[in-house]
Motif scaffolding. Structure first.
Motif, PDB file in Angstrom:
ATOM      1  N   ASP A 113      -5.242   8.567  18.483  1.00 40.53           N
ATOM      2  CA  ASP A 113      -4.093   8.547  19.385  1.00 40.53           C
ATOM      3  C   ASP A 113      -2.897   7.891  18.694  1.00 40.53           C
ATOM      4  O   ASP A 113      -2.760   6.671  18.740  1.00 40.53           O
ATOM      5  CB  ASP A 113      -4.516   7.771  20.649  1.00 40.53           C
ATOM      6  N   GLN A 114      -2.111   8.688  17.988  1.00 38.67           N
ATOM      7  CA  GLN A 114      -0.894   8.171  17.348  1.00 38.67           C
ATOM      8  C   GLN A 114      -1.185   6.952  16.464  1.00 38.67           C
ATOM      9  O   GLN A 114      -0.484   5.949  16.525  1.00 38.67           O
ATOM     10  CB  GLN A 114       0.115   7.754  18.433  1.00 38.67           C
ATOM     11  N   LEU A 115      -2.226   7.083  15.679  1.00 40.54           N
ATOM     12  CA  LEU A 115      -2.695   5.924  14.904  1.00 40.54           C
ATOM     13  C   LEU A 115      -1.853   5.709  13.643  1.00 40.54           C
ATOM     14  O   LEU A 115      -1.589   6.645  12.898  1.00 40.54           O
ATOM     15  CB  LEU A 115      -4.166   6.145  14.537  1.00 40.54           C
ATOM     16  N   ASP A 116      -1.437   4.477  13.463  1.00 42.89           N
ATOM     17  CA  ASP A 116      -0.703   4.065  12.260  1.00 42.89           C
ATOM     18  C   ASP A 116      -1.548   3.062  11.482  1.00 42.89           C
ATOM     19  O   ASP A 116      -2.127   2.165  12.092  1.00 42.89           O
ATOM     20  CB  ASP A 116       0.590   3.317  12.629  1.00 42.89           C
ATOM     21  N   LEU A 117      -1.561   3.209  10.155  1.00 44.07           N
ATOM     22  CA  LEU A 117      -2.364   2.287   9.355  1.00 44.07           C
ATOM     23  C   LEU A 117      -1.918   2.368   7.903  1.00 44.07           C
ATOM     24  O   LEU A 117      -1.701   3.460   7.388  1.00 44.07           O
ATOM     25  CB  LEU A 117      -3.831   2.728   9.452  1.00 44.07           C
ATOM     26  N   SER A 118      -1.778   1.218   7.267  1.00 41.08           N
ATOM     27  CA  SER A 118      -1.500   1.205   5.821  1.00 41.08           C
ATOM     28  C   SER A 118      -2.524   0.331   5.129  1.00 41.08           C
ATOM     29  O   SER A 118      -2.767  -0.800   5.558  1.00 41.08           O
ATOM     30  CB  SER A 118      -0.094   0.657   5.547  1.00 41.08           C
ATOM     31  N   ILE A 119      -3.096   0.860   4.073  1.00 39.28           N
ATOM     32  CA  ILE A 119      -4.105   0.117   3.306  1.00 39.28           C
ATOM     33  C   ILE A 119      -3.573  -0.047   1.892  1.00 39.28           C
ATOM     34  O   ILE A 119      -3.153   0.924   1.262  1.00 39.28           O
ATOM     35  CB  ILE A 119      -5.452   0.878   3.323  1.00 39.28           C
ATOM     36  N   ARG A 120      -3.578  -1.299   1.422  1.00 43.54           N
ATOM     37  CA  ARG A 120      -2.973  -1.580   0.111  1.00 43.54           C
ATOM     38  C   ARG A 120      -3.900  -1.211  -1.025  1.00 43.54           C
ATOM     39  O   ARG A 120      -5.118  -1.210  -0.862  1.00 43.54           O
ATOM     40  CB  ARG A 120      -2.681  -3.072   0.004  1.00 43.54           C
ATOM     41  N   GLU A 121      -3.267  -0.968  -2.176  1.00 47.31           N
ATOM     42  CA  GLU A 121      -4.051  -0.695  -3.370  1.00 47.31           C
ATOM     43  C   GLU A 121      -4.944  -1.882  -3.694  1.00 47.31           C
ATOM     44  O   GLU A 121      -4.507  -3.031  -3.594  1.00 47.31           O
ATOM     45  CB  GLU A 121      -3.114  -0.430  -4.561  1.00 47.31           C
ATOM     46  N   ASN A 122      -6.169  -1.577  -4.064  1.00 48.17           N
ATOM     47  CA  ASN A 122      -7.133  -2.585  -4.504  1.00 48.17           C
ATOM     48  C   ASN A 122      -7.652  -3.475  -3.375  1.00 48.17           C
ATOM     49  O   ASN A 122      -8.286  -4.487  -3.617  1.00 48.17           O
ATOM     50  CB  ASN A 122      -6.544  -3.461  -5.616  1.00 48.17           C
ATOM     51  N   GLU A 123      -7.372  -3.079  -2.165  1.00 42.36           N
ATOM     52  CA  GLU A 123      -7.813  -3.878  -1.022  1.00 42.36           C
ATOM     53  C   GLU A 123      -9.249  -3.518  -0.646  1.00 42.36           C
ATOM     54  O   GLU A 123      -9.673  -2.379  -0.834  1.00 42.36           O
ATOM     55  CB  GLU A 123      -6.886  -3.577   0.167  1.00 42.36           C
ATOM     56  N   MET A 124      -9.986  -4.489  -0.124  1.00 43.91           N
ATOM     57  CA  MET A 124     -11.288  -4.223   0.496  1.00 43.91           C
ATOM     58  C   MET A 124     -11.023  -4.256   1.999  1.00 43.91           C
ATOM     59  O   MET A 124     -10.754  -5.324   2.567  1.00 43.91           O
ATOM     60  CB  MET A 124     -12.291  -5.297   0.086  1.00 43.91           C
ATOM     61  N   PHE A 125     -11.079  -3.087   2.610  1.00 45.44           N
ATOM     62  CA  PHE A 125     -10.573  -2.929   3.973  1.00 45.44           C
ATOM     63  C   PHE A 125     -11.693  -2.447   4.890  1.00 45.44           C
ATOM     64  O   PHE A 125     -12.407  -1.500   4.555  1.00 45.44           O
ATOM     65  CB  PHE A 125      -9.451  -1.890   3.931  1.00 45.44           C
ATOM     66  N   ALA A 126     -11.856  -3.087   6.027  1.00 47.88           N
ATOM     67  CA  ALA A 126     -12.921  -2.682   6.959  1.00 47.88           C
ATOM     68  C   ALA A 126     -12.333  -2.061   8.219  1.00 47.88           C
ATOM     69  O   ALA A 126     -11.345  -2.553   8.761  1.00 47.88           O
ATOM     70  CB  ALA A 126     -13.762  -3.892   7.348  1.00 47.88           C
TER      71      ALA A 126
ATOM     72  N   MET B  34       0.705   1.453  -1.854  1.00 54.29           N
ATOM     73  CA  MET B  34      -0.184   1.770  -0.748  1.00 54.29           C
ATOM     74  C   MET B  34      -1.240   2.770  -1.204  1.00 54.29           C
ATOM     75  O   MET B  34      -0.917   3.800  -1.799  1.00 54.29           O
ATOM     76  CB  MET B  34       0.610   2.382   0.408  1.00 54.29           C
ATOM     77  N   ALA B  35      -2.482   2.469  -0.928  1.00 54.86           N
ATOM     78  CA  ALA B  35      -3.556   3.397  -1.256  1.00 54.86           C
ATOM     79  C   ALA B  35      -3.690   4.457  -0.162  1.00 54.86           C
ATOM     80  O   ALA B  35      -3.924   5.628  -0.447  1.00 54.86           O
ATOM     81  CB  ALA B  35      -4.865   2.636  -1.400  1.00 54.86           C
ATOM     82  N   VAL B  36      -3.530   4.038   1.077  1.00 54.01           N
ATOM     83  CA  VAL B  36      -3.640   4.957   2.217  1.00 54.01           C
ATOM     84  C   VAL B  36      -2.495   4.655   3.174  1.00 54.01           C
ATOM     85  O   VAL B  36      -2.257   3.488   3.500  1.00 54.01           O
ATOM     86  CB  VAL B  36      -4.994   4.759   2.964  1.00 54.01           C
ATOM     87  N   THR B  37      -1.776   5.680   3.564  1.00 56.90           N
ATOM     88  CA  THR B  37      -0.729   5.506   4.574  1.00 56.90           C
ATOM     89  C   THR B  37      -0.951   6.531   5.669  1.00 56.90           C
ATOM     90  O   THR B  37      -0.911   7.742   5.411  1.00 56.90           O
ATOM     91  CB  THR B  37       0.679   5.714   3.953  1.00 56.90           C
ATOM     92  N   ILE B  38      -1.195   6.053   6.854  1.00 53.20           N
ATOM     93  CA  ILE B  38      -1.449   6.939   7.993  1.00 53.20           C
ATOM     94  C   ILE B  38      -0.334   6.704   8.994  1.00 53.20           C
ATOM     95  O   ILE B  38      -0.045   5.567   9.364  1.00 53.20           O
ATOM     96  CB  ILE B  38      -2.822   6.618   8.621  1.00 53.20           C
TER      97      ILE B  38
END
Ligand SMILES: Nc1ncnc2c1ncn2[C@@H]1O[C@H](COP(=O)(O)OP(=O)(O)OP(=O)(O)O)[C@@H](O)[C@H]1O
Ligand SMILES: [Mg+2]
Length: 335
Positions: free
Chosen positions: A42-55, A24-28
């Protein structure tokens, strides 16, 4: 059910079986942030993978910049945690910053310095040794095609060139995660396209996760995943094609011949939203089209049925347009 009803509950997204295995590149996790009575996140959860192009796609005030300021260690969350490449941004801000490159929404270059000096100053802040600084600065200037302008004062650059320089600066310290907050706002269509070309080129050359916020829906088509946020919460998160097939709705665009007809249509469809061209956008398909034609027939000037698109995904999820023009003008004014 109201047609363009604002979704107040977050929409569940697919549990991804790969998620646990991939880095995981970003884990919120359950991030909240308030400003007085405004709940920005507001209690935001989000995971962004390594090498991903994420909008990250969201209207004005959705919470995008707040989230980025927290990731960039400029702001502390009220609660919750955020990690960049496994590094906690609150507990280890310096390490988190080293892994992260950010292009902020507000311009942050020094106009009195040259192109090269801006990069060199940044690299020194990251304590890069001189030979490595020189090497990286050369590489980055070449990457964003500013090498021939290295001695130019930044204040003499075009807005598109300044954005490219900011991207170069965000990458110069070998950041593993590149976050760009509205990198294309206020730029003409050609410059916007070039920014996306540079991002594609960067990803082809090195392993980097790219997170982009934007108001321009058509820009997110090429991203691996798109997260729609509003009111500090995730409304939907998926690949663009899955978002379209799952949440995309047909939208009718209606232009009435006169104001009183427009008012009658609006009364019949209280969730219709102005489409910016004096018409109304109504989420719904053929049945509504036929009903409108039966009721109002000759009093309708134009009507069109738009197929599900990312724009209609957004409209269906938030009950609002992204107001691209307004956003672009606002952005242009800020720069
Ligand atoms: N420093 C601040 N003080 C008070 N309120 C703030 C502050 N920063 C953000 N907000 C509020 O928090 C909410 C989220 O703002 P944020 O800037 O994160 O949205 P955004 O999605 O980046 O919007 P935009 O598309 O306009 O850049 C908004 O209601 C905004 O007014
Ligand atoms: Mg913002």
């Amino acid at each position: 059910m109201p047609l363009a009803a604002k979704v107040t509950k977050p929409v569940a997204h697919d549990p991804d079986p790969d998620l646990a295995e991939k880095g995981m590149a970003v884990t919120i996790s359950k991030i909240s942030k308030r400003f007085g009575s405004t709940i920005a996140l507001d209690q935001l959860d989000l995971s962004i993978r390594e090498n991903e192009m994420f909008a990250l796609l969201g209207p004005n005030g959705a919470g995008k910049t707040t989230l980025i300021h927290i990731l960039a260690t400029l702001m502390r969350p009220d609660s919750g945690t955020a990690e960049i490449c496994g590094i906690d941004v609150v507990r280890q801000p310096r390490r988190a910053r080293a892994a992260l490159g950010v292009v902020f929404q507000e311009p942050s270059l020094d106009g009195k310095l040259t192109v090269e000096e801006n990069l060199d100053f940044h690299a020194r802040m990251y304590r890069m040794p001189a030979p490595l600084r020189r090497e990286r600065i050369g590489e980055m200037l070449e990457l964003v095609e500013l090498a021939t302008l290295r001695r130019r004062l930044v204040r003499s650059l075009s807005p598109g060139m300044k954005r490219r320089l900011e991207i170069a600066r965000a990458l110069v310290h070998d950041s593993r995660v590149l976050i760009l907050d509205e990198p294309t706002v206020g730029l003409d269509a050609q410059s916007r396209g070039r920014i996306w070309e540079y991002l594609a080129r960067i990803r082809a050359r090195r392993t980097v996760t790219v997170v982009v916020t934007t108001h321009y829906i058509e820009e997110v088509e090429g991203c691996d995943r798109v997260c729609v946020i509003d009111d500090g919460r995730v409304l939907a998160l998926d690949r663009p094609d899955t978002l379209r097939s799952r949440h995309g709705r047909h939208v009718l665009r209606v232009q009435a011949l006169d104001a009183s007809t427009a008012a009658e249509i609006a009364a019949l469809h209280p969730d219709a939203v102005p489409d910016g061209d004096g018409g109304l956008a109504i989420v719904g398909g053929r049945t509504i089209l036929e009903d409108l034609l039966r009721r109002f027939g000759p009093r309708i000037d134009q009507v069109s049925l738009e197929r599900p698109s990312l724009g209609t995904v957004f409209l269906g999820l938030t009950g609002r347009h992204l107001r691209e023009e307004g956003a672009a003008q606002q952005g242009a004014g800020k720069r």
